[in-house]
Scaffold this active site. Structure first.
Site, short mmCIF file in Angstrom:
data_model
loop_
_atom_site.label_atom_id
_atom_site.label_comp_id
_atom_site.label_asym_id
_atom_site.label_seq_id
_atom_site.Cartn_x
_atom_site.Cartn_y
_atom_site.Cartn_z
N GLU A 288 -3.45 -0.49 -7.13
CA GLU A 288 -3.27 -1.93 -7.30
C GLU A 288 -4.34 -2.67 -6.52
O GLU A 288 -5.02 -2.08 -5.68
CB GLU A 288 -1.87 -2.38 -6.86
N ASP A 289 -4.45 -3.95 -6.79
CA ASP A 289 -5.37 -4.80 -6.06
C ASP A 289 -4.84 -5.13 -4.68
O ASP A 289 -3.63 -5.00 -4.41
CB ASP A 289 -5.61 -6.11 -6.83
N GLN A 290 -5.73 -5.59 -3.83
CA GLN A 290 -5.33 -6.08 -2.51
C GLN A 290 -4.33 -7.22 -2.62
O GLN A 290 -3.43 -7.37 -1.80
CB GLN A 290 -6.57 -6.52 -1.75
N SER A 291 -4.46 -8.04 -3.68
CA SER A 291 -3.59 -9.21 -3.86
C SER A 291 -2.30 -8.90 -4.61
O SER A 291 -1.45 -9.77 -4.78
CB SER A 291 -4.35 -10.31 -4.61
N LYS B 219 -7.00 -5.95 -15.39
CA LYS B 219 -7.91 -7.10 -15.45
C LYS B 219 -8.81 -7.01 -16.68
O LYS B 219 -9.12 -8.03 -17.32
CB LYS B 219 -8.73 -7.20 -14.17
#
Length: 387
Positions: free
Chosen positions: A229-232, A353
């Site tokens: 997953e992304d950091q966000s 994304k």
């Protein structure tokens, strides 16, 4: 009168001792298999008593290594206090001159089918060490491997790695999944990072590794992620599965709660497994995407995205073949004129994304809406794997 086995042994012993002085251990080893006796030392004493031979000051073969094994036994007993184990294996590195002399004596007197001195050293050390520590020898999968280097007068203990499986949740944004390696050793382990391979603990990997270092007294933790997953991104619900190899653990008998709170990260159902799967694990995710658009959109226009359900998704990675995935469910909610959310259930491995923007993923959301789209955040609500 027919000679007994012991009579033959006594004759051979006298021949050997005329040329070479041997300690009780080495003398007994020469004939233990023939007489089917276990204790080489006791057999050597018995033979020496019958032949009325005095114990030599120095053994030609082992140079008194065997009688002085107690010194090395005390060393490994002291070193092993740092580790939890129930099984072990002992290896030995001997001076080549000792191995050569052993070969000379056995060859000269045609002593076949007997254990070499290296085997006798590890056997004797294993017997005494196991008795002192109430543990047993395991030749296949020992908890610790002890190596005694008699050439350098050194001892080394290497514990077997532990393999764990669990899940984690992440309830705050701004926390990356992977930890940056130590910049001095590039993750190999050095004095600067205390041989952990990482020097900071500000990621999911860092928080989990720090917990394992403290819990198991381990040196390193190598994590295999099931998805990323992304950091966000948030990871909610049942959490993301992962496997971890715990390297050089000093503790093995550790009780781990069903849920471990590590600040904004929780580790769930972490437990020991026999190995980490080598094949790729397939999984499905339920993920919420927050998307913005370049042009205004209507709810009617958004409904076209429902066609993504059960539609093959082709992912191109500049390769001669395409990786195909599938979306199983799509739920859409319009937020305002230029933003909406999509809750999807889809195969793991789809670059989310790129699914939105359309970079080497077909079909994609931008293409279907005929509108430039951008994924602001994507949060995981459920992950189901084949573990």
């Amino acid at each position: 009168m027919k000679k007994t086995k012991m009579d033959v042994v006594i004759e051979e012993t006298r021949q050997i001792l005329r040329e070479y002085s041997l300690c009780d251990y080495c003398l007994g080893r020469m004939f233990a298999s023939k007489l089917r006796l276990v204790s080489h030392k006791n057999l050597g004493k018995k033979i020496r008593k019958i032949t009325k031979q005095n114990k030599p000051k120095s053994c030609y073969l082992c140079k008194n290594l065997m009688p002085e094994l107690g010194t090395f036994l005390n060393k490994i007993l002291d070193m092993s206090k740092e580790y939890e184990f129930s099984t072990f294996l002992i290896g030995a590195i001997l001076k080549p001159s000792i191995l050569d002399r052993d070969d000379i004596v056995r060859s000269k007197f045609k002593l076949r089918g007997i254990a070499g001195i290296k085997s006798d050293v590890t056997r004797e050390m294993g017997k005494q060490f196991g008795k002192k520590t109430r543990s047993r020898v395991d030749y296949q999968n020992p908890d610790i491997v002890i190596t005694i280097d008699f050439k350098k007068d050194q001892c080394d203990i290497k514990p077997k790695a532990l393999f764990l499986q669990g899940r984690y949740t992440k309830e705050a944004r701004g926390i990356p999944q992977k930890q940056v390696s130590c910049n001095r050793c590039d993750g190999k382990g050095c004095f600067a990072c205390d041989f952990h391979g990482i020097s900071e603990f500000n990621s999911v990997e860092g928080h989990i590794a720090k917990f394992l270092f403290e819990k198991f007294g381990a040196q390193q933790a190598k994590i295999t992620w099931i998805g990323s997953e992304d950091q966000s991104s948030l990871v909610l619900g049942n959490g993301r599965p992962f496997f971890v190899k715990v390297i050089n653990p000093h503790k093995r008998r550790v009780t781990i709660p069903k849920k471990v709170n590590l600040g904004n990260i929780s580790v769930l159902n972490l437990h020991v497994v026999s190995k980490i799967p080598t094949e790729q694990i397939k999984f499905k995710t339920e993920v919420m995407l927050e998307i913005t658009t370049e042009k205004d959109l209507t709810l009617e226009a958004l409904n076209v995205l429902k066609c993504l359900k059960d539609m093959p998704i082709a992912i191109s990675e500049n390769l001669p073949w395409q990786n195909q995935k599938r979306i199983y469910d799509v739920k859409i909610k319009k937020m305002d004129t230029k933003s909406f959310t999509v809750m999807m259930t889809l195969d793991g491995g789809i670059p989310l994304k790129r699914l939105v923007t359309g970079n080497n993923v077909e079909p994609n959301i931008s293409m279907l809406l005929e509108n430039g789209c951008k994924c602001i955040t994507f949060d995981f609500h459920k992950i189901v794997s084949s573990d």
